[in-house]
Design a protein around this motif. Sequence first.
Motif: not given
Length: 70
Positions: A16-34
Motif C-alpha cells: 500500500t502506498d500513499h499516492i501523494i506522500p503525507v509529508a507533501l500534503g497528502g491525506m494520511a487516512v481514507g482511501f482516496d490517497n492510497v
Amino acid sequence: IRAYHRERKDHHEPETDHIIPVALGGMAVGFDNVQIICHGCHKEKTKKDMFEIRALRNAERRKMMEDNHN
C-alpha cells in the motif's frame, strides 16, 4: 491481489502506498490517497518521493535562515 502475488517472481506481497506522500500534503487516512503497487514500483516511487520531501525541507530551512537574518 493474491492471484497477482502468486504470479510474481520476487515473492513480495503487493504494498500500500500513499499516492501523494503525507509529508507533501497528502491525506494520511481514507482511501482516496492510497494505491496498491508492487514492491519494486513502491521502492522506486519512495526514492522519488523522498527526493521531493528533502527538496521541500531544504527550501523551508533556507527560508527560515533568510528570515532569521532579516
